[in-house]
Design a protein around this motif. Structure first.
Motif, PDB file in Angstrom:
ATOM      1  N   SER A 170     -12.723  -0.400   5.132  1.00 52.76           N
ATOM      2  CA  SER A 170     -11.305  -0.056   6.058  1.00 52.76           C
ATOM      3  C   SER A 170     -11.845   0.127   7.519  1.00 52.76           C
ATOM      4  CB  SER A 170     -10.319   0.663   5.081  1.00 52.76           C
ATOM      5  OG  SER A 170      -9.601  -0.251   4.558  1.00 52.76           O
ATOM      6  N   LYS A 182       2.238   1.858  -3.259  1.00 55.70           N
ATOM      7  CA  LYS A 182       1.831   2.569  -4.710  1.00 55.70           C
ATOM      8  C   LYS A 182       1.161   4.294  -4.280  1.00 55.70           C
ATOM      9  CE  LYS A 182      -2.616   0.331  -3.704  1.00 55.70           C
ATOM     10  NZ  LYS A 182      -3.782  -0.136  -4.164  1.00 55.70           N
ATOM     11  N   GLN A 183       1.674   4.067  -2.871  1.00 57.83           N
ATOM     12  CA  GLN A 183       1.011   5.443  -2.871  1.00 57.83           C
ATOM     13  C   GLN A 183       3.025   6.373  -3.340  1.00 57.83           C
ATOM     14  OE1 GLN A 183       0.172   6.448   1.865  1.00 57.83           O
ATOM     15  NE2 GLN A 183      -1.524   4.994   1.596  1.00 57.83           N
ATOM     16  N   TYR A 204      -5.488  -0.970   7.667  1.00 60.94           N
ATOM     17  CA  TYR A 204      -6.602  -0.525   7.025  1.00 60.94           C
ATOM     18  C   TYR A 204      -6.446   0.962   6.642  1.00 60.94           C
ATOM     19  CZ  TYR A 204      -8.575  -4.676   7.313  1.00 60.94           C
ATOM     20  OH  TYR A 204      -8.902  -6.278   6.927  1.00 60.94           O
ATOM     21  N   ASP A 241      -2.500  -5.633  -8.809  1.00 65.67           N
ATOM     22  CA  ASP A 241      -3.666  -6.028  -7.762  1.00 65.67           C
ATOM     23  C   ASP A 241      -4.279  -7.630  -7.015  1.00 65.67           C
ATOM     24  OD1 ASP A 241      -3.613  -3.823  -7.449  1.00 65.67           O
ATOM     25  OD2 ASP A 241      -4.909  -2.956  -9.868  1.00 65.67           O
ATOM     26  N   SER A 298      -5.032   2.043   3.357  1.00 64.17           N
ATOM     27  CA  SER A 298      -5.802   1.362   3.048  1.00 64.17           C
ATOM     28  C   SER A 298      -7.585   2.265   3.024  1.00 64.17           C
ATOM     29  CB  SER A 298      -6.354   0.107   3.024  1.00 64.17           C
ATOM     30  OG  SER A 298      -5.053  -0.906   3.358  1.00 64.17           O
ATOM     31  N   PRO A 299      -7.214   2.710   2.305  1.00 62.24           N
ATOM     32  CA  PRO A 299      -8.354   3.880   3.017  1.00 62.24           C
ATOM     33  C   PRO A 299      -9.381   3.212   1.449  1.00 62.24           C
ATOM     34  CG  PRO A 299      -6.912   5.352   2.262  1.00 62.24           C
ATOM     35  CD  PRO A 299      -6.242   4.444   2.482  1.00 62.24           C
ATOM     36  N   GLU A 300      -8.823   3.012   0.332  1.00 63.41           N
ATOM     37  CA  GLU A 300      -9.828   2.375  -1.529  1.00 63.41           C
ATOM     38  C   GLU A 300     -11.005   1.458  -0.991  1.00 63.41           C
ATOM     39  OE1 GLU A 300      -6.064   0.076  -1.882  1.00 63.41           O
ATOM     40  OE2 GLU A 300      -6.981   1.747  -0.878  1.00 63.41           O
ATOM     41  N   ARG A 301     -10.317   0.655   0.151  1.00 63.77           N
ATOM     42  CA  ARG A 301     -11.342  -0.464   0.542  1.00 63.77           C
ATOM     43  C   ARG A 301     -12.192   0.327   1.675  1.00 63.77           C
ATOM     44  NH1 ARG A 301      -8.735  -4.361  -1.221  1.00 63.77           N
ATOM     45  NH2 ARG A 301     -10.522  -6.534  -0.022  1.00 63.77           N
ATOM     46  N   LYS A 302     -13.146  -0.626   1.359  1.00 65.25           N
ATOM     47  CA  LYS A 302     -14.586  -0.542   1.526  1.00 65.25           C
ATOM     48  C   LYS A 302     -14.654  -0.713   2.967  1.00 65.25           C
ATOM     49  CE  LYS A 302     -17.515  -3.991   0.161  1.00 65.25           C
ATOM     50  NZ  LYS A 302     -18.128  -5.223  -0.400  1.00 65.25           N
ATOM     51  N   GLN A 329       1.327  -1.347  -0.100  1.00 72.32           N
ATOM     52  CA  GLN A 329      -0.234   0.489  -0.345  1.00 72.32           C
ATOM     53  C   GLN A 329       0.274   0.925   0.291  1.00 72.32           C
ATOM     54  OE1 GLN A 329      -2.825  -0.549  -0.883  1.00 72.32           O
ATOM     55  NE2 GLN A 329      -4.063  -0.627  -0.055  1.00 72.32           N
TER      56      GLN A 329
END
Length: 133
Positions: A90, A16-17, A81, A24, A84-88, A13
């Motif tokens: 989190s 990726k940032q 988490y 993925d 990982s804010p893109e995960r619903k 993660q």
């Protein structure tokens, strides 16, 4: 084991940032493993639950357990988490792991071979949580 999975997820993660291309499918599989080994109460498995080291496990009862004991991995779970804010899920998982922090204070030093990681990542999660208590 959940510890190495959490550390790998955090590295992916954060990578990726920073613009690193991450596969993925591998990241998704790591989150699935983390979910598979986290109870409804936020207890993250050590590993014997999957290998039958401790004998047969009633999987549905284990997964449904809402007990907050032996939760020294909650600080690390919170951090996973948080990055990982893109995960619903989190926000829900961050809240769940924060609910364990009081119990985690009591058992952070009792993490068997991972006691140092429990103290380090547990405190880092607490510090990151914005929970003034």
């Amino acid at each position: 084991m959940q510890w190495p999975t959490c550390l790998a997820i955090m590295a992916w993660q954060l990578g990726k940032q920073c613009g690193v291309k991450i596969e993925d499918e591998s990241l998704q599989k790591a989150f699935e493993f983390l979910d598979h080994g986290t109870t409804e109460g936020g207890h993250m498995a050590y590993g014997g639950e999957f290998t039958l080291n401790n004998g047969p496990v009633d999987w549905e009862s284990w997964k449904a357990n809402t007990n907050h004991s032996f939760s020294h991995k909650s600080g690390l779970g919170y951090l996973v988490y948080m990055v990982s804010p893109e995960r619903k899920e989190s926000k829900k998982m961050m809240k769940l792991h924060l609910e364990n922090i009081d119990a985690a204070y009591q058992d952070m030093p009792d993490g068997h071979a991972d006691a140092m990681m429990g103290l380090t990542w547990g405190m880092a999660g607490v510090l990151s949580s914005d929970d003034t208590k």
